[in-house]
Design a protein around this motif. Sequence first.
Motif, PDB file in Angstrom:
ATOM      1  N   LYS A 206       0.828  -1.207   0.000  1.00 24.67           N
ATOM      2  CA  LYS A 206       0.000   0.000   0.000  1.00 24.67           C
ATOM      3  C   LYS A 206       0.862   1.256   0.000  1.00 24.67           C
ATOM      4  CE  LYS A 206      -4.106  -2.005   1.944  1.00 24.67           C
ATOM      5  NZ  LYS A 206      -5.183  -1.908   2.928  1.00 24.67           N
ATOM      6  N   ASP A 207       2.150   1.105   0.282  1.00 25.79           N
ATOM      7  CA  ASP A 207       3.085   2.234   0.233  1.00 25.79           C
ATOM      8  C   ASP A 207       3.748   2.363  -1.134  1.00 25.79           C
ATOM      9  OD1 ASP A 207       2.606   2.941   2.890  1.00 25.79           O
ATOM     10  OD2 ASP A 207       4.122   1.540   3.622  1.00 25.79           O
ATOM     11  N   HIS A 208       3.282   1.572  -2.108  1.00 17.04           N
ATOM     12  CA  HIS A 208       3.710   1.646  -3.506  1.00 17.04           C
ATOM     13  C   HIS A 208       5.109   1.086  -3.770  1.00 17.04           C
ATOM     14  CE1 HIS A 208       0.034   3.858  -4.072  1.00 17.04           C
ATOM     15  NE2 HIS A 208       0.412   4.701  -3.133  1.00 17.04           N
ATOM     16  N   GLU A 209       5.546   0.113  -2.978  1.00 17.28           N
ATOM     17  CA  GLU A 209       6.759  -0.633  -3.304  1.00 17.28           C
ATOM     18  C   GLU A 209       6.324  -1.942  -3.954  1.00 17.28           C
ATOM     19  OE1 GLU A 209       7.708   2.018   0.056  1.00 17.28           O
ATOM     20  OE2 GLU A 209       6.397   0.270   0.089  1.00 17.28           O
ATOM     21  N   TRP A 210       7.205  -2.511  -4.757  1.00 19.79           N
ATOM     22  CA  TRP A 210       6.958  -3.832  -5.332  1.00 19.79           C
ATOM     23  C   TRP A 210       8.121  -4.744  -4.980  1.00 19.79           C
ATOM     24  CZ3 TRP A 210      10.865  -5.384  -8.490  1.00 19.79           C
ATOM     25  CH2 TRP A 210      11.600  -4.402  -9.176  1.00 19.79           C
ATOM     26  N   ILE A 211       7.838  -6.040  -5.013  1.00 21.41           N
ATOM     27  CA  ILE A 211       8.883  -7.040  -4.821  1.00 21.41           C
ATOM     28  C   ILE A 211       8.610  -8.198  -5.762  1.00 21.41           C
ATOM     29  CG2 ILE A 211       7.673  -8.070  -2.847  1.00 21.41           C
ATOM     30  CD1 ILE A 211      10.580  -8.823  -1.827  1.00 21.41           C
ATOM     31  N   ASP A 212       9.651  -8.631  -6.439  1.00 23.75           N
ATOM     32  CA  ASP A 212       9.625  -9.837  -7.270  1.00 23.75           C
ATOM     33  C   ASP A 212      10.350 -10.919  -6.499  1.00 23.75           C
ATOM     34  OD1 ASP A 212       8.354  -8.897  -9.506  1.00 23.75           O
ATOM     35  OD2 ASP A 212      10.169  -8.520 -10.646  1.00 23.75           O
ATOM     36  N   LEU A 213       9.731 -12.069  -6.356  1.00 24.43           N
ATOM     37  CA  LEU A 213      10.421 -13.208  -5.770  1.00 24.43           C
ATOM     38  C   LEU A 213      10.668 -14.238  -6.851  1.00 24.43           C
ATOM     39  CD1 LEU A 213       8.762 -13.941  -2.296  1.00 24.43           C
ATOM     40  CD2 LEU A 213      10.832 -12.675  -2.808  1.00 24.43           C
ATOM     41  N   ASN A 214      11.798 -14.947  -6.747  1.00 27.52           N
ATOM     42  CA  ASN A 214      12.067 -16.006  -7.705  1.00 27.52           C
ATOM     43  C   ASN A 214      11.135 -17.180  -7.425  1.00 27.52           C
ATOM     44  OD1 ASN A 214      13.230 -17.055  -5.386  1.00 27.52           O
ATOM     45  ND2 ASN A 214      15.267 -17.256  -6.237  1.00 27.52           N
ATOM     46  N   ALA A 215      11.174 -18.197  -8.272  1.00 35.41           N
ATOM     47  CA  ALA A 215      10.230 -19.308  -8.187  1.00 35.41           C
ATOM     48  C   ALA A 215      10.281 -20.039  -6.849  1.00 35.41           C
ATOM     49  CB  ALA A 215      10.481 -20.279  -9.333  1.00 35.41           C
ATOM     50  N   ASP A 216      11.459 -20.194  -6.277  1.00 40.41           N
ATOM     51  CA  ASP A 216      11.536 -20.902  -4.991  1.00 40.41           C
ATOM     52  C   ASP A 216      11.415 -19.962  -3.793  1.00 40.41           C
ATOM     53  OD1 ASP A 216      14.000 -19.710  -5.187  1.00 40.41           O
ATOM     54  OD2 ASP A 216      15.165 -21.549  -4.909  1.00 40.41           O
ATOM     55  N   GLN A 217      11.134 -18.711  -4.038  1.00 34.26           N
ATOM     56  CA  GLN A 217      10.883 -17.685  -3.026  1.00 34.26           C
ATOM     57  C   GLN A 217      12.014 -17.550  -2.006  1.00 34.26           C
ATOM     58  OE1 GLN A 217       6.957 -18.243  -1.361  1.00 34.26           O
ATOM     59  NE2 GLN A 217       5.982 -17.519  -3.221  1.00 34.26           N
ATOM     60  N   THR A 218      13.247 -17.579  -2.495  1.00 35.14           N
ATOM     61  CA  THR A 218      14.409 -17.394  -1.620  1.00 35.14           C
ATOM     62  C   THR A 218      15.139 -16.092  -1.888  1.00 35.14           C
ATOM     63  OG1 THR A 218      15.806 -18.624  -3.152  1.00 35.14           O
ATOM     64  CG2 THR A 218      14.787 -19.873  -1.347  1.00 35.14           C
ATOM     65  N   ALA A 219      14.888 -15.469  -3.030  1.00 34.69           N
ATOM     66  CA  ALA A 219      15.559 -14.221  -3.397  1.00 34.69           C
ATOM     67  C   ALA A 219      14.569 -13.328  -4.128  1.00 34.69           C
ATOM     68  CB  ALA A 219      16.770 -14.504  -4.274  1.00 34.69           C
ATOM     69  N   GLY A 220      14.822 -12.028  -4.053  1.00 36.39           N
ATOM     70  CA  GLY A 220      13.911 -11.101  -4.696  1.00 36.39           C
ATOM     71  C   GLY A 220      14.555  -9.774  -5.037  1.00 36.39           C
ATOM     72  N   VAL A 221      13.769  -8.931  -5.693  1.00 35.74           N
ATOM     73  CA  VAL A 221      14.187  -7.593  -6.095  1.00 35.74           C
ATOM     74  C   VAL A 221      13.092  -6.635  -5.643  1.00 35.74           C
ATOM     75  CG1 VAL A 221      14.830  -6.117  -8.032  1.00 35.74           C
ATOM     76  CG2 VAL A 221      15.352  -8.547  -8.120  1.00 35.74           C
ATOM     77  N   ILE A 222      13.499  -5.498  -5.070  1.00 33.98           N
ATOM     78  CA  ILE A 222      12.554  -4.512  -4.545  1.00 33.98           C
ATOM     79  C   ILE A 222      12.715  -3.188  -5.291  1.00 33.98           C
ATOM     80  CG2 ILE A 222      11.908  -3.142  -2.507  1.00 33.98           C
ATOM     81  CD1 ILE A 222      12.896  -5.465  -0.781  1.00 33.98           C
ATOM     82  N   GLY A 223      11.590  -2.508  -5.524  1.00 38.50           N
ATOM     83  CA  GLY A 223      11.614  -1.189  -6.151  1.00 38.50           C
ATOM     84  C   GLY A 223      10.340  -0.436  -5.818  1.00 38.50           C
ATOM     85  N   ILE A 224      10.177   0.734  -6.440  1.00 36.67           N
ATOM     86  CA  ILE A 224       8.936   1.496  -6.255  1.00 36.67           C
ATOM     87  C   ILE A 224       8.093   1.343  -7.521  1.00 36.67           C
ATOM     88  CG2 ILE A 224      10.011   3.123  -4.673  1.00 36.67           C
ATOM     89  CD1 ILE A 224       9.850   5.229  -6.931  1.00 36.67           C
ATOM     90  N   SER A 225       6.793   1.478  -7.360  1.00 36.95           N
ATOM     91  CA  SER A 225       5.875   1.248  -8.475  1.00 36.95           C
ATOM     92  C   SER A 225       5.886   2.411  -9.466  1.00 36.95           C
ATOM     93  CB  SER A 225       4.457   1.049  -7.945  1.00 36.95           C
ATOM     94  OG  SER A 225       3.966   2.257  -7.409  1.00 36.95           O
ATOM     95  N   GLU A 226       5.345   2.140 -10.643  1.00 39.29           N
ATOM     96  CA  GLU A 226       5.212   3.199 -11.651  1.00 39.29           C
ATOM     97  C   GLU A 226       4.316   4.316 -11.121  1.00 39.29           C
ATOM     98  OE1 GLU A 226       4.230   2.169 -15.704  1.00 39.29           O
ATOM     99  OE2 GLU A 226       5.323   0.277 -15.508  1.00 39.29           O
ATOM    100  N   TYR A 227       3.285   3.936 -10.411  1.00 41.90           N
ATOM    101  CA  TYR A 227       2.373   4.931  -9.835  1.00 41.90           C
ATOM    102  C   TYR A 227       3.133   5.886  -8.916  1.00 41.90           C
ATOM    103  CZ  TYR A 227      -1.505   6.939  -7.219  1.00 41.90           C
ATOM    104  OH  TYR A 227      -2.375   7.818  -6.629  1.00 41.90           O
ATOM    105  N   ALA A 228       3.967   5.320  -8.037  1.00 37.49           N
ATOM    106  CA  ALA A 228       4.741   6.147  -7.107  1.00 37.49           C
ATOM    107  C   ALA A 228       5.719   7.041  -7.856  1.00 37.49           C
ATOM    108  CB  ALA A 228       5.497   5.263  -6.115  1.00 37.49           C
ATOM    109  N   ALA A 229       6.368   6.492  -8.882  1.00 32.39           N
ATOM    110  CA  ALA A 229       7.326   7.279  -9.656  1.00 32.39           C
ATOM    111  C   ALA A 229       6.646   8.464 -10.336  1.00 32.39           C
ATOM    112  CB  ALA A 229       8.019   6.390 -10.688  1.00 32.39           C
ATOM    113  N   GLU A 230       5.450   8.240 -10.862  1.00 31.71           N
ATOM    114  CA  GLU A 230       4.706   9.326 -11.504  1.00 31.71           C
ATOM    115  C   GLU A 230       4.291  10.380 -10.486  1.00 31.71           C
ATOM    116  OE1 GLU A 230       1.444   7.652 -13.669  1.00 31.71           O
ATOM    117  OE2 GLU A 230       2.776   6.468 -14.948  1.00 31.71           O
ATOM    118  N   GLU A 231       3.832   9.943  -9.320  1.00 28.43           N
ATOM    119  CA  GLU A 231       3.395  10.874  -8.282  1.00 28.43           C
ATOM    120  C   GLU A 231       4.562  11.693  -7.719  1.00 28.43           C
ATOM    121  OE1 GLU A 231       0.155  11.562  -7.118  1.00 28.43           O
ATOM    122  OE2 GLU A 231      -0.285  10.492  -8.980  1.00 28.43           O
TER     123      GLU A 231
END
Length: 176
Positions: free
Chosen positions: A50-75
């Motif tokens: 709800k704070d407009h961050e996103w996270i991608d997890l790999n298939a086995d859910q042991t590693a991921g990547v975090i960033g801010i959403s397009e919505y947040a970047a536009e705002e």
Amino acid sequence: MASIARCLRAVRPSTLSRFSQTPRVQSNWRTTAVRSFSASPIRDIRKYTKDHEWIDLNADQTAGVIGISEYAAEELGDVVYVELPEEGKELVAGDTLGAVESVKSAADINSPIACTVTAANIALEEKPGTINQVPEDDSHGGGWVAKVTVGEQGRKDFESLMDLEEYKAFTGSEEH
């Protein structure tokens, strides 16, 4: 460069006439149907907060990547500074991972789940505007903020986050 130009030079008409005079030989070899090989990439599992961050997890859910959403970047508008996390930093869901400053405002980037930072996108220090151009790109030149490892608590936290459809409905409402 000269050799490339020679390769691309137009064929002389005299050369074409030699090819057209050469008899064609029919081959008895028949082509068989070839099944083309294509591999579609396995898409990481992406969820939003709800704070407009996103996270991608790999298939086995042991590693991921975090960033801010397009919505947040536009705002935020044009991002002029990004504070990145230190490698090895252990976080619980909601802890401050970093911060972004734009011409309009400044905001913290919160960790969506419990995790440990393994890498930060140092390219954002030199080009913070990358977040505006490709905020949800987790590739080498993208606007991702941190790469993380995830434990059992992080996997539990991940389940409570919004998928893309839920996030779109959330950003379309007045609650954010």
